[in-house]
Scaffold this active site. Sequence first.
Site, PDB file in Angstrom:
ATOM      1  N   LYS A 154       0.896  -1.163   0.000  1.00  0.00           N
ATOM      2  CA  LYS A 154       0.000   0.000   0.000  1.00  0.00           C
ATOM      3  C   LYS A 154       0.931   1.207   0.000  1.00  0.00           C
ATOM      4  CE  LYS A 154      -2.081   3.598   2.137  1.00  0.00           C
ATOM      5  NZ  LYS A 154      -1.865   4.455   0.958  1.00  0.00           N
ATOM      6  N   HIS A 155       1.054   1.824  -1.160  1.00  0.00           N
ATOM      7  CA  HIS A 155       1.997   2.936  -1.277  1.00  0.00           C
ATOM      8  C   HIS A 155       1.290   4.238  -0.908  1.00  0.00           C
ATOM      9  CE1 HIS A 155       5.798   4.507  -2.202  1.00  0.00           C
ATOM     10  NE2 HIS A 155       6.103   3.771  -3.260  1.00  0.00           N
ATOM     11  N   ALA A 156       2.074   5.309  -0.755  1.00  0.00           N
ATOM     12  CA  ALA A 156       1.490   6.627  -0.473  1.00  0.00           C
ATOM     13  C   ALA A 156       0.583   7.029  -1.640  1.00  0.00           C
ATOM     14  CB  ALA A 156       2.605   7.645  -0.289  1.00  0.00           C
ATOM     15  N   GLY A 206       7.247   5.739   7.463  1.00  0.00           N
ATOM     16  CA  GLY A 206       6.481   6.973   7.342  1.00  0.00           C
ATOM     17  C   GLY A 206       6.568   7.770   8.618  1.00  0.00           C
ATOM     18  N   SER A 207       5.568   8.593   8.836  1.00  0.00           N
ATOM     19  CA  SER A 207       5.633   9.533   9.946  1.00  0.00           C
ATOM     20  C   SER A 207       5.379   8.839  11.288  1.00  0.00           C
ATOM     21  CB  SER A 207       4.598  10.636   9.733  1.00  0.00           C
ATOM     22  OG  SER A 207       3.312  10.066   9.723  1.00  0.00           O
ATOM     23  N   GLU A 228       9.761   2.158  10.597  1.00  0.00           N
ATOM     24  CA  GLU A 228      10.822   3.125  10.259  1.00  0.00           C
ATOM     25  C   GLU A 228      10.149   4.491  10.218  1.00  0.00           C
ATOM     26  OE1 GLU A 228      13.826   2.297  10.080  1.00  0.00           O
ATOM     27  OE2 GLU A 228      13.980   0.252   9.337  1.00  0.00           O
ATOM     28  N   LEU A 229      10.392   5.320  11.231  1.00  0.00           N
ATOM     29  CA  LEU A 229       9.582   6.536  11.382  1.00  0.00           C
ATOM     30  C   LEU A 229      10.418   7.800  11.165  1.00  0.00           C
ATOM     31  CD1 LEU A 229       7.510   5.257  14.440  1.00  0.00           C
ATOM     32  CD2 LEU A 229       7.096   4.910  12.001  1.00  0.00           C
ATOM     33  N   CYS A 262      14.208  10.924   5.737  1.00  0.00           N
ATOM     34  CA  CYS A 262      14.138  10.662   7.183  1.00  0.00           C
ATOM     35  C   CYS A 262      15.514  10.805   7.799  1.00  0.00           C
ATOM     36  CB  CYS A 262      13.569   9.278   7.427  1.00  0.00           C
ATOM     37  SG  CYS A 262      14.445   7.992   6.526  1.00  0.00           S
ATOM     38  N   GLU A 359      10.538  17.618  13.539  1.00  0.00           N
ATOM     39  CA  GLU A 359      11.177  17.161  12.304  1.00  0.00           C
ATOM     40  C   GLU A 359      10.885  18.196  11.209  1.00  0.00           C
ATOM     41  OE1 GLU A 359       9.445  13.701  10.338  1.00  0.00           O
ATOM     42  OE2 GLU A 359      11.416  13.152   9.550  1.00  0.00           O
TER      43      GLU A 359
HETATM   44  P1  NAP Z   1       2.907   9.361   6.233  1.00  0.00           P
HETATM   45  O1  NAP Z   1       1.937  10.452   6.088  1.00  0.00           O
HETATM   46  O2  NAP Z   1       3.047   8.695   7.556  1.00  0.00           O
HETATM   47  O3  NAP Z   1       2.516   8.278   5.114  1.00  0.00           O
HETATM   48  C1  NAP Z   1       3.250   7.087   4.938  1.00  0.00           C
HETATM   49  C2  NAP Z   1       2.309   5.975   4.486  1.00  0.00           C
HETATM   50  O4  NAP Z   1       1.390   5.692   5.529  1.00  0.00           O
HETATM   51  C3  NAP Z   1       1.460   6.337   3.270  1.00  0.00           C
HETATM   52  O5  NAP Z   1       1.290   5.171   2.520  1.00  0.00           O
HETATM   53  C4  NAP Z   1       0.154   6.785   3.892  1.00  0.00           C
HETATM   54  O6  NAP Z   1      -0.940   6.622   3.030  1.00  0.00           O
HETATM   55  C5  NAP Z   1       0.050   5.865   5.085  1.00  0.00           C
HETATM   56  N1  NAP Z   1      -0.683   6.403   6.221  1.00  0.00           N
HETATM   57  C6  NAP Z   1      -0.749   7.683   6.642  1.00  0.00           C
HETATM   58  N2  NAP Z   1      -1.481   7.775   7.775  1.00  0.00           N
HETATM   59  C7  NAP Z   1      -1.889   6.518   8.060  1.00  0.00           C
HETATM   60  C8  NAP Z   1      -2.680   5.953   9.107  1.00  0.00           C
HETATM   61  N3  NAP Z   1      -3.172   6.692  10.085  1.00  0.00           N
HETATM   62  N4  NAP Z   1      -2.907   4.625   9.096  1.00  0.00           N
HETATM   63  C9  NAP Z   1      -2.397   3.847   8.115  1.00  0.00           C
HETATM   64  N5  NAP Z   1      -1.650   4.323   7.110  1.00  0.00           N
HETATM   65  C10 NAP Z   1      -1.381   5.633   7.089  1.00  0.00           C
HETATM   66  O7  NAP Z   1       4.381   9.814   5.857  1.00  0.00           O
HETATM   67  P2  NAP Z   1       4.853  10.593   4.552  1.00  0.00           P
HETATM   68  O8  NAP Z   1       4.427  11.994   4.649  1.00  0.00           O
HETATM   69  O9  NAP Z   1       4.493   9.830   3.339  1.00  0.00           O
HETATM   70  O10 NAP Z   1       6.448  10.483   4.719  1.00  0.00           O
HETATM   71  C11 NAP Z   1       7.186  11.374   5.493  1.00  0.00           C
HETATM   72  C12 NAP Z   1       7.509  10.792   6.853  1.00  0.00           C
HETATM   73  O11 NAP Z   1       8.094   9.490   6.708  1.00  0.00           O
HETATM   74  C13 NAP Z   1       8.554  11.601   7.602  1.00  0.00           C
HETATM   75  O12 NAP Z   1       8.198  11.680   8.957  1.00  0.00           O
HETATM   76  C14 NAP Z   1       9.811  10.777   7.437  1.00  0.00           C
HETATM   77  O13 NAP Z   1      10.789  11.009   8.387  1.00  0.00           O
HETATM   78  C15 NAP Z   1       9.295   9.402   7.463  1.00  0.00           C
HETATM   79  N6  NAP Z   1      10.233   8.491   6.803  1.00  0.00           N
HETATM   80  C16 NAP Z   1      10.925   7.601   7.557  1.00  0.00           C
HETATM   81  C17 NAP Z   1      11.851   6.754   6.961  1.00  0.00           C
HETATM   82  C18 NAP Z   1      12.657   5.767   7.755  1.00  0.00           C
HETATM   83  O14 NAP Z   1      13.247   4.881   7.154  1.00  0.00           O
HETATM   84  N7  NAP Z   1      12.714   5.858   9.076  1.00  0.00           N
HETATM   85  C19 NAP Z   1      12.056   6.832   5.584  1.00  0.00           C
HETATM   86  C20 NAP Z   1      11.318   7.762   4.853  1.00  0.00           C
HETATM   87  C21 NAP Z   1      10.408   8.566   5.478  1.00  0.00           C
HETATM   88  P3  NAP Z   1      -1.646   7.873   2.277  1.00  0.00           P
HETATM   89  O15 NAP Z   1      -0.612   8.475   1.405  1.00  0.00           O
HETATM   90  O16 NAP Z   1      -2.744   7.221   1.525  1.00  0.00           O
HETATM   91  O17 NAP Z   1      -2.095   8.804   3.354  1.00  0.00           O
END
Ligand code: NAP
Length: 458
Positions: A154-156, A206-207, A228-229, A262, A359
Amino acid sequence: MTITSFNPATDAVLAEYDAHDGAAIEQRLERAAGAQRAWARTPMAERMALLRRVAQTLREQKATLAPLATLEMGKPLAESAGEVEKCAWNFDVYADAAPGMLQDQIVPSSATDSRMVYDPLGIVLAVMPWNYPFWQVMRAAAPVLAGGNGMVLKHASNVPQCALALEDVFTKAGAPAGLFTTLLVGSGEVKRLIEDRRISAVTFTGSTPAGRSIASQAGQALKKQVLELGGSDPFIVLSDADIEAAAAVAVKARFQNTGQSCIAAKRFIVEHAVADRFVEAFVDGARQLVVGDPMADGNTQGAMAKRNLRDELHAQVEASVQQGAKLLLGGKPVAGPGAFYEPTVLDHVTHDMTAAREETFGPAAAILRVADAAEAVRVANGTPFGLGAALWTADLDRARQITRQIDAGAVFVNGMVASDPRLPFGGTKESGYGRELGVLGLHEFTNIKTVWTGPARA
Ligand code: NAP
């Protein structure tokens, strides 16, 4: 529900997709389950041959794949091409190393023979972010598949073309249909997927807020998870460091991927004695960045992926300036279409300001000046995050001591934090748990089974 692919550099809609409905999800999960059952019994050599074909297909398709990432999330084309190459490298690394990593491990005990064996877990649900739309997925996919598992992605929602292209890579490479499956669904579907009996485990990147939610759902369903947040990585520069080298690497560490990484260095923690020199060289380097159309040659900073993320970054910059930070460079959205933001440098940031506490997911750097190494470590550890950290010093013995005092999943001495398929990758504190890559990334999604055998006859 419609899933929209749009270009953040022009605001143009590129494509629209109907999200998969209940029947399509059911059909895809059933096919994935069948494919995984057969894959788990597939001899190791055949599994590894597929990994190699995936690597080869990625390289062959680079000219088609790279522009998709740039169009959907705005990074410069050269960076997208590098990302595709890295995915291919990851598959090759696991094709070489996985058979050894999955070999039975004999553990001497009172048994005639006792050993650990690595069985597949089943289907791993990957919920992934847009910032490295290929790498985040393929970083997880290579070890998951090598271990005999299947993957459902399930990608973004803003990178549907990349998500579909990845499924296509597996098809072109000759993977069994369904072994890697993309679902075009919104985040509202994730809970149901986690609960589905055909899903055995979850890998989430993700976040931190989304990670919390997924962790509780996976916890409720008692399914293994790797998280991985977010991060706010410190980049510590001590007074004996090679300041010019540190500043040059610092620019890359903060601004590559338009600052949306991240493990980007976000807080530059510099000893007073060398702070002016570091800041001058760093600002000079940041000034050289060329912001513009990410498809055009020579532009080194593209658009941010979404306008709302640019607004959030700008609010963080403005709040920090109001709190007393000194703006040395940039500090504004670029006028006109697209979610462009000026490369921004804030000096004299203190640990209580927004740019240090939160962040910052975009091209804005915070410089914090400190008295000595002890204060640098205190400041570095003063956030809820613990993903990566960089430390610059000429004294490698002292460096080894300091690395042990930093709360992070990785510390890079005299370099910038980067993922490498051969080394474990992950965080601590609110940056998540579990590890990807390396041998640990492979073992995370296996059932590590103890097999104890007594004598055949007493
Ligand atoms: P995000 O908003 O958390 O989204 C990531 C994924 O999760 C997307 O597929 C999103 O789907 C889904 N998602 C969002 N809210 C959800 C929920 N409540 N329940 C289930 N799924 C949910 O993050 P982002 O904005 O794409 O990415 C940026 C964040 O990722 C930053 O905080 C960054 O630091 C972190 N990150 C961490 C790493 C690591 O390896 N630690 C690597 C890269 C990024 P939708 O798009 O459909 O909303």
